[in-house]
Structures are given as structure tokens and as C-alpha cells.
Design a protein around this motif. Structure first.
Motif, PDB file in Angstrom:
ATOM      1  N   PRO A  15       0.828  -1.200   0.000  1.00  0.00           N
ATOM      2  CA  PRO A  15       0.000   0.000   0.000  1.00  0.00           C
ATOM      3  C   PRO A  15       0.858   1.244   0.000  1.00  0.00           C
ATOM      4  O   PRO A  15       1.931   1.281   0.584  1.00  0.00           O
ATOM      5  CB  PRO A  15      -0.782  -0.125   1.318  1.00  0.00           C
ATOM      6  CG  PRO A  15      -0.646  -1.532   1.747  1.00  0.00           C
ATOM      7  CD  PRO A  15       0.626  -2.018   1.178  1.00  0.00           C
ATOM      8  N   ALA A  19      -2.607   5.356   1.231  1.00  0.00           N
ATOM      9  CA  ALA A  19      -3.639   4.362   1.509  1.00  0.00           C
ATOM     10  C   ALA A  19      -3.630   3.898   2.947  1.00  0.00           C
ATOM     11  O   ALA A  19      -4.459   3.102   3.369  1.00  0.00           O
ATOM     12  CB  ALA A  19      -3.460   3.151   0.589  1.00  0.00           C
ATOM     13  N   CYS A  22      -6.676   3.483   5.555  1.00  0.00           N
ATOM     14  CA  CYS A  22      -7.704   2.454   5.497  1.00  0.00           C
ATOM     15  C   CYS A  22      -7.144   1.063   5.266  1.00  0.00           C
ATOM     16  O   CYS A  22      -7.868   0.088   5.401  1.00  0.00           O
ATOM     17  CB  CYS A  22      -8.719   2.788   4.401  1.00  0.00           C
ATOM     18  SG  CYS A  22      -7.982   2.942   2.758  1.00  0.00           S
ATOM     19  N   SER A  23      -5.867   0.942   4.905  1.00  0.00           N
ATOM     20  CA  SER A  23      -5.307  -0.359   4.564  1.00  0.00           C
ATOM     21  C   SER A  23      -4.034  -0.614   5.356  1.00  0.00           C
ATOM     22  O   SER A  23      -2.998  -0.016   5.082  1.00  0.00           O
ATOM     23  CB  SER A  23      -5.001  -0.415   3.059  1.00  0.00           C
ATOM     24  OG  SER A  23      -4.445  -1.668   2.718  1.00  0.00           O
ATOM     25  N   ARG A  27      -1.615  -6.992   9.246  1.00  0.00           N
ATOM     26  CA  ARG A  27      -2.636  -7.144  10.287  1.00  0.00           C
ATOM     27  C   ARG A  27      -2.484  -8.520  10.925  1.00  0.00           C
ATOM     28  O   ARG A  27      -2.287  -9.517  10.222  1.00  0.00           O
ATOM     29  CB  ARG A  27      -4.023  -6.989   9.686  1.00  0.00           C
ATOM     30  CG  ARG A  27      -5.179  -7.386  10.592  1.00  0.00           C
ATOM     31  CD  ARG A  27      -6.516  -7.130   9.908  1.00  0.00           C
ATOM     32  NE  ARG A  27      -6.812  -5.705   9.881  1.00  0.00           N
ATOM     33  CZ  ARG A  27      -7.758  -5.156   9.110  1.00  0.00           C
ATOM     34  NH1 ARG A  27      -8.460  -5.908   8.277  1.00  0.00           N
ATOM     35  NH2 ARG A  27      -7.975  -3.853   9.157  1.00  0.00           N
ATOM     36  N   ASP A  47      -3.339  -3.846  14.056  1.00  0.00           N
ATOM     37  CA  ASP A  47      -3.062  -3.335  12.716  1.00  0.00           C
ATOM     38  C   ASP A  47      -1.788  -2.508  12.755  1.00  0.00           C
ATOM     39  O   ASP A  47      -1.638  -1.639  13.631  1.00  0.00           O
ATOM     40  CB  ASP A  47      -4.210  -2.451  12.209  1.00  0.00           C
ATOM     41  CG  ASP A  47      -5.460  -3.246  11.879  1.00  0.00           C
ATOM     42  OD1 ASP A  47      -5.373  -4.493  11.804  1.00  0.00           O
ATOM     43  OD2 ASP A  47      -6.528  -2.626  11.714  1.00  0.00           O
TER      44      ASP A  47
END
Length: 517
Positions: A15, A19, A22-23, A27, A47
Motif C-alpha cells: 500500500p 492508503a 484504510c489499509s 494485520r 493493525d
């Protein structure tokens, strides 16, 4: 590929920083680890976002190393999943994790001692020439580029086993960032670095953040957390306690880590009689390698004298010279008023001087032997266990007594010392120093890599020695530790004792100014 080039995993691109909101870069979902019936890490979900530094904080044995070892592919979880890019599942090896952009710098180095700096940096990803053979010239050129980019003081052709631990740490960092990672794990990366190299590392972290790399950072140096961190996840007893902003006050972090409020972590300093006898004295001391020059100081009975300074200033070498580990060429070393010249550490111990080294694993403990043997080892020659025959009952009684004094888990003395956390390994080393009749102690970085909970036990141990009349020379890179424990504080610079402060005159800014020319 060279440092900070764009990484592309086999499963797709990482990413972009934009980004990140949200990404996640990576994770973990309900990740846990069980050894038999022992749950080493309860399910953790986190995360790790692109362009952010996520600090893991907790005592030794809290689960930090277990968590990062699973993320790095060095240890398979018992349950849970890791998601990064299009990968869903777990990593079965370090190579698989690296293929997905996960790189790690662990406390335990993964270097090959007889290989050069360049060969270690390229290890596992060696560049090849036109016909597919290893290209040593390319490996050397790439290593030089990485080293120059970071600003580290390394030579590509130097064998790694010729390097001090701090420089070996630099090689590990170079190796990890040779290709721009999706996620970089740094486990106590500054523990062996100088001030200059620490700044170079922080600058690198800044560049990686700007490029969208997610960073997991583990440290016991609490002042580093607000400097480079974004958020802090606190672990305790294998469980995730909370995730809080990096600017959370230290007192709150310690409370989360230990489960108790931070209060009076440093024991009250024992009053020193001005007429107390001088146990250790240096008069214009110089070492053969000139790491110590014209050093003069005194340590009285019951006194803790701190020695501060930057890495390489000569403070460790000063303690080593007092123990026969460095040859003295000029000046005098006096123990209880008698001039001494120790040719070997055994001579120093026989004279009542004990040295606790900074690198407990390399210089202080026999890692694969039981804690019991490590604690009793010196007492076999210099303590109440000395004699031709080993008396098992006497050894058991002594080890139990010394373990209790330093808060070492007595029921585990039969285990190999390598099985213990850094804090308990340090306690075993300190207990070892109590096994003989000694009145002068030289402590070199006694809390390096030790969490705040274990430090409290060590501080109480030092205070107890002081109250009992021992003379203590305390060498430390942790200035708050020196301010909290010492009766007097000396600053070394360029091998010389540059300044001295009395406890009533302590001022952190004034002391720090003396670190530099």
C-alpha cells in the motif's frame, strides 16, 4: 537492489502511504502461541499501518518477542492469522516473511562471524553476474551504498567477528533495510549504538516512514518512545493490555506495564559519612590502549559513584582497567589504600574487587549451563565453596540464599540460563557477584536490556550493597538511572574524566553539556 528501492512482493505491491488510513501494511488477527499447557501469548489482534511507528512495550517475558517472532516467520503461531497484501495465513519461515516484505532486526544477531560486513549484508539475497555466479564486487558495492546511506562507520571488507557488538548491530540494520521493507521490526535497536549512530537510525526511520513503511519498534528506553513512536501497545504476562498514544506519560506506561503505580523506583540514597574510608582510588590512571587517560577519582565505603558519557568515551574501559582486563601503563590503582596492579581478574577478585560486564551473554554467563552453576561459579574459587571437592548441599544453600537477595526465581535455578528473560539473566549475573568476600563493585551497564519491573529489583540490590558499606563504581548510559542512584556523578569524554557533580548539584542539562567538547 539497493537501499530504499521499491519492494514488490510476489503477491502484489504494498500500500502507498496515502492508503495507510484504510489499509494496514500488516494485520494480525487473534494471533496466539502455546507451549504445551503454557499460553505464552493470548490472542492478539493489531493493525500496523503504513508510515507509522508502532511501539511494543512491556516487561521481559510479557510476550513481545513471541509476537514479533511469529510476524517475522521465526516461530509459527498456535492459532490466528497474518494478513499482508494478498497473503492470508501464517509465515512458515523467515524467508517466506521476507518474500512478503517483512524484515526484522532481533536482539540476537543472525550474522556469520567469519564472513565480511558486505557478505553478511547480502546474505540470502546475493547478487549474481551475467552467468549466474555470485558477484562479490556487486555485493561489496551494494553494501557500501547502504552503509553510506545510513551514515554508519563500517568497512565492507571487515570480518564481522572483528567488530564490537555495537558495529555488529549496525550490520544487522543494514541487512534488514537493504531492500525497502513493507514492515520493519526493530527489537532494542539502539541498545549497543553510539549517540551518533542512534541519530542515523532515527533519520533512517524517518525516511522509511515517509515512504510508507510500517515499523514495529521495541525498546526499554522510555525516552525514545515519544521521539519516534506514533502509538504504543502494552503487553503484560502474555496479554495485550492497551494501545495508547506515544506521548502517554511515562508514569502511565509503567503502570500499564507492571500493573502498579510508579512510585519511588529509585531507593533513597544512603547518607555517606565524609570520613568514610576510601575503598577504591585512581591517581592519574592511563591504559596501554589510551582508552583511559589521566583518570583520578575516589570511591568511599557505602558510596555509589556514577560514570556517564557517550559510547566510546572510555567509561567501560575505566571499570575494566580496575579489574585487570586492561593493562595500566601509568598512574596508580589503590584498593583500601594499597597500590595494586592486577594482571588477571582473579587477582582483582582475591583483592576484594568485582566487575559485572555490560555484555552478560558474551562475558558474564555460561548461557547453556544451569543458573545454579552460573551463580556459584566464582564462589568455587573465591567464596565459601572453595576447596578441592564440590559440596552439593553447600552449593544449594548458597545459590538459594543469593537468588533470594536479587529476587531470582529460586525454583528455576536448575534451568539453563539461556531460558530466562534478560532481566533474570542480569539477576543471575548480579547474584554471582555476591558469592565471594568482595567490598568493591564495578557495575558496567547493569540494566541494559532490562525492563522497568526488573530494574526496580536491581536498584534495590545496589542500594542494599551501598547500605552495607560496599564501594560501587556504576557505569551506565542511562543518565536518569545515574541521577537516581549515585551519590556523585563523573562524566567521561575522550578517555578523560571531564567533570564531577555532587548529588545536591545534579542538573540533567548541565551534565549533558559535559558529554560534548
Amino acid at each position: 537492489m539497493t537501499l530504499l528501492t521499491a519492494h514488490r512482493s510476489p503477491t502484489g505491491g504494498r500500500p502507498s502511504p496515502a492508503a495507510g488510513a484504510c489499509s494496514p501494511a500488516l494485520r494480525v488477527l487473534e494471533l496466539s502461541k502455546r507451549y504445551g499447557t503454557n499460553l505464552a501469548l493470548s490472542p492478539v489482534s493489531l493493525d500496523f499501518m503504513p508510515g507509522r511507528v508502532h511501539v511494543l512495550f512491556g516487561e521481559n517475558g510479557a510476550g513481545k518477542s513471541t509476537l514479533i517472532s511469529m510476524i517475522a516467520g521465526a516461530n509459527e503461531p498456535s492459532a490466528g492469522t497474518i494478513e499482508t497484501g494478498t497473503h492470508r495465513g501464517t509465515f512458515r519461515s523467515v524467508n517466506e516473511a521476507r518474500a512478503h516484505g517483512v524484515r526484522a532486526v532481533f536482539q540476537e544477531f543472525s550474522l556469520i562471524p567469519h564472513l565480511t560486513v558486505a557478505e553478511n549484508i547480502a546474505l540470502g539475497e546475493e547478487p549474481t553476474g551475467p552467468i549466474g555466479l555470485l558477484s562479490r564486487s556487486s555485493a561489496r558495492a551494494q553494501a557500501r551504498h547502504v552503509i553510506e546511506e545510513l551514515g554508519f562507520d563500517l568497512q565492507p571488507d571487515t570480518p564481522v567477528d572483528h567488530l564490537a557488538r555495537g558495529k555488529q548491530q549496525m550490520v544487522e540494520i543494514c541487512k534488514a533495510v537493504r531492500q525497502d521493507p513493507r514492515l520493519l521490526i526493530l527489537d532494542e535497536p539502539t541498545a549497543s549504538l553510539s549517540e551518533h549512530d542512534t541519530k542515523a537510525l532515527f533519520a533512517l526511520i524517518g525516511r522509511l516512514r515517509a515512504r510508507g513503511t510500517a515499523i514495529i519498534y521495541i525498546t526499554h528506553r522510555m525516552h525514545e518512545i515519544p521521539l519516534i513512536g506514533d502509538e504504543v501497545t502494552v503487553l503484560r504476562d502474555g496479554r495485550m493490555v492497551a494501545t495508547v498514544p506515544a506521548d502517554t506519560p511515562e508514569a502511565k506506561l509503567v503502570e500499564l506495564m507492571t500493573g502498579r503505580a510508579l512510585s519511588d523506583i529509585y531507593p533513597a540514597a544512603v547518607h555517606i559519612d565524609a570520613d568514610a574510608p576510601v575503598r577504591l582510588a585512581l591517581r592519574g590512571l592511563c591504559t596501554a590502549d589510551e582508552s583511559v587517560l589521566e583518570a583520578s577519582l575516589e570511591v568511599r565505603a557505602g558510596e555509589i559513584v556514577g560514570v556517564a558519557g557517550l559510547v566510546g568515551c572510555g567509561k567501560s574501559e575505566l571499570a575494566q582497567a580496575c579489574f585487570g582486563l586492561r593493562r595500566i601503563t601509568r598512574g596508580e590503582l589503590l584498593v583500601d589504600g594499597q597500590r595494586r596492579s592486577f594482571r588477571h581478574p582473579a587477582d582483582a577478585i582475591a583483592a576484594g574487587v568485582w566487575y559485572s560486564p555490560a555484555d552478560r551473554k558474551r562475558d558474564g554467563l555460561v548461557m547453556m549451563r544451569p543458573a545454579r552453576e552460573n551463580i556459584a561459579l566464582s564462589a568455587l574459587s573465591f567464596g565459601r565453596l572453595s576447596g578441592r571437592l564440590l559440596r552439593r548441599r553447600g552449593e544449594s544453600e548458597l545459590v538459594g540464599e543469593l537468588s533470594r537477595k536479587v529476587d531470582f526465581p529460586t525454583h528455576r535455578v536448575g534451568e539453563a540460563v539461556a531460558n530466562f528473560s534478560g532481566g533474570n539473566q542480569q539477576k543471575a549475573l548480579l547474584a554471582k557477584g555476591l558469592g565471594q568476600d568482595v567490598g568493591i563493585y564495578l557495575f558496567d551497564e547493569p540494566t541494559v536490556g532490562v525492563d522497568m519491573g526488573a530494574r526496580r529489583s536491581i536498584y534495590e540490590y545496589l542500594a542494599g550493597l551501598s547500605a552495607g558499606g560496599a564501594a560501587i563504581l556504576l557505569v551506565s548510559s542511562d543518565l536518569p538511572e545515574l541521577l537516581g542512584l549515585s551519590h556523585r556523578l563523573c562524566v567521561m569524554r575522550g578517555g578523560r574524566l571531564a567533570a564531577e557533580f555532587q548529588r545536591g548539584d545534579y542538573d540533567e542539562q548541565r551534565i549533558l553539556e559535559q558529554f560534548f567538547d
